[in-house]
Design a protein around this motif. Sequence first.
Motif, short mmCIF file in Angstrom:
data_model
loop_
_atom_site.label_atom_id
_atom_site.label_comp_id
_atom_site.label_asym_id
_atom_site.label_seq_id
_atom_site.Cartn_x
_atom_site.Cartn_y
_atom_site.Cartn_z
N ALA A 145 0.89 -1.14 -0.21
CA ALA A 145 0.04 -0.13 -0.06
C ALA A 145 0.68 1.51 -0.14
O ALA A 145 0.38 2.23 -0.47
CB ALA A 145 -0.94 -0.04 1.25
N LYS A 190 -12.97 5.30 6.27
CA LYS A 190 -13.28 4.14 5.35
C LYS A 190 -15.01 3.94 5.57
O LYS A 190 -15.77 3.51 4.56
CB LYS A 190 -12.77 2.89 5.69
CG LYS A 190 -12.82 1.75 4.96
CD LYS A 190 -12.13 0.46 5.27
CE LYS A 190 -12.20 -0.58 4.44
NZ LYS A 190 -13.50 -1.12 4.42
N LEU A 223 -7.73 1.29 -2.00
CA LEU A 223 -7.12 2.06 -1.12
C LEU A 223 -7.87 3.49 -1.55
O LEU A 223 -8.35 3.82 -2.53
CB LEU A 223 -5.68 1.92 -1.27
CG LEU A 223 -5.17 0.54 -0.87
CD1 LEU A 223 -3.50 0.53 -1.13
CD2 LEU A 223 -5.43 0.28 0.59
N LEU A 242 -4.52 4.55 5.53
CA LEU A 242 -4.24 3.14 4.94
C LEU A 242 -4.40 1.95 5.99
O LEU A 242 -4.91 1.09 5.38
CB LEU A 242 -2.64 3.45 4.70
CG LEU A 242 -2.32 4.24 3.40
CD1 LEU A 242 -0.80 4.29 3.03
CD2 LEU A 242 -2.91 3.65 2.07
N TYR A 266 -7.96 1.26 6.04
CA TYR A 266 -8.50 0.71 4.87
C TYR A 266 -7.91 -0.82 4.80
O TYR A 266 -8.77 -1.60 4.27
CB TYR A 266 -8.15 1.54 3.58
CG TYR A 266 -9.15 2.76 3.52
CD1 TYR A 266 -9.83 2.45 2.19
CD2 TYR A 266 -9.24 3.73 4.09
CE1 TYR A 266 -10.90 3.49 1.90
CE2 TYR A 266 -10.02 4.95 3.80
CZ TYR A 266 -10.81 4.79 2.67
OH TYR A 266 -11.72 5.80 2.20
N LEU A 267 -6.82 -1.07 5.03
CA LEU A 267 -6.26 -2.33 4.96
C LEU A 267 -6.91 -3.07 5.94
O LEU A 267 -6.67 -4.54 5.71
CB LEU A 267 -4.95 -2.56 4.87
CG LEU A 267 -3.97 -1.79 3.90
CD1 LEU A 267 -2.45 -1.84 4.36
CD2 LEU A 267 -4.25 -2.57 2.59
#
Length: 383
Positions: free
Chosen positions: A71, A330, A304, A182, A185-186
């Motif tokens: 990412a 998110k 992403l 990040l 979102y992951l």
Amino acid sequence: MTEEVLEKYELVVGLEIHAQLQTKTKIFSSDSASFGAEPNRNTSIVSLGLPGTLPRINKTVVAYAVKMGMATHCTINRENRFDRKNYFYADLPKGYQITQDEAPICVNGNVRITLKDKSHRVIRINRIHMEEDAGKSMHDKDDQYSLIDLNRAGVPLIEIVSEPDIRSAEEAAAYFTEVRKLVRYLGICDGNMEEGSMRCDANISVRLKGESAFGQRCEVKNLNSVRNLQRAISYEFRRQVELIENGGVVEQNTLNFDAANGTTSVLRSKEMAFDYRYFPEPDLPPLHLAEEWIEALKSELPELPEQRIHRYIYELGLPEYDAYIITEEKSTSDYFEQLVKLTPHYKAAANWIIGPVQSDLNEGEKTSLLLKCSPCNWRRSLP
């Protein structure tokens, strides 16, 4: 200190962000990694570091580190290994920490940030490595004793180490916020700074504008909010400039930030700096990551924030401002994804999200309820 004097100097900052991974168990044992248990309940002979116990790597930790590396556009080291970092704290049961030093899992990445004036910058990442967390010392629970909770000992972390590319407190905040976005979102970290899921150390120095050599840096430890990160950087910039202007020398110290009065103080001086005596961890073999496993992880990556922003602007026709606001969280972006399946009026849907929905979310109590509701319940509000 006048603004004219401050303008002569350039701020140089690098951040070390620790993200606690959302795994069920710890990095080297089967102990629960959950937050909020009674003190010293999530422990075993392995996390207590008793003689004769051996660590065993949690494969999910490796997968999460690889996904974060992907990412952030890192090179994934197919061959990497763990090391021992030797130091003594009361809440470090083994007397050393298992981490990665010379052969980390991810190197040479970058994160793109957007500033308030809509300009963009790319902050380089030096490395991402895996390690175990220490326990927690509490000094304010008893008048005579410090208390130790080892539930956190062995909880998996990744440390994201930036290059010294940051030039303002605003850039530092934008970079940290983007990294937190990040990991959310992951789905590898909840990014909750209040509970210690993410912590940040800031390496701060100053130099005259136009100089290429870096000044002597100070490290401010364990910053627990984006606001305090900005405050600590702003304070240190002025403090170091004033020291230099008055004929002093900046010493390489580890600093603590006092959030109550917005100042830093010396935690450890250079003379007290640790000699960590790194050496390869003898109880863990090097990791060899198979190419097909890396490719399988790549196929699992979600869309992403940067990809969603691009799609919202160029496929849905949203203004850049709307795209950035919707993707900040998110949960909000996921809700918008459901919403646009029900209407071709994408701008109207964005206006509704940014206006009435965001207003309700700002009230706090409705957040989880509102975003779990089906957009069908709100369909009549749309064109």
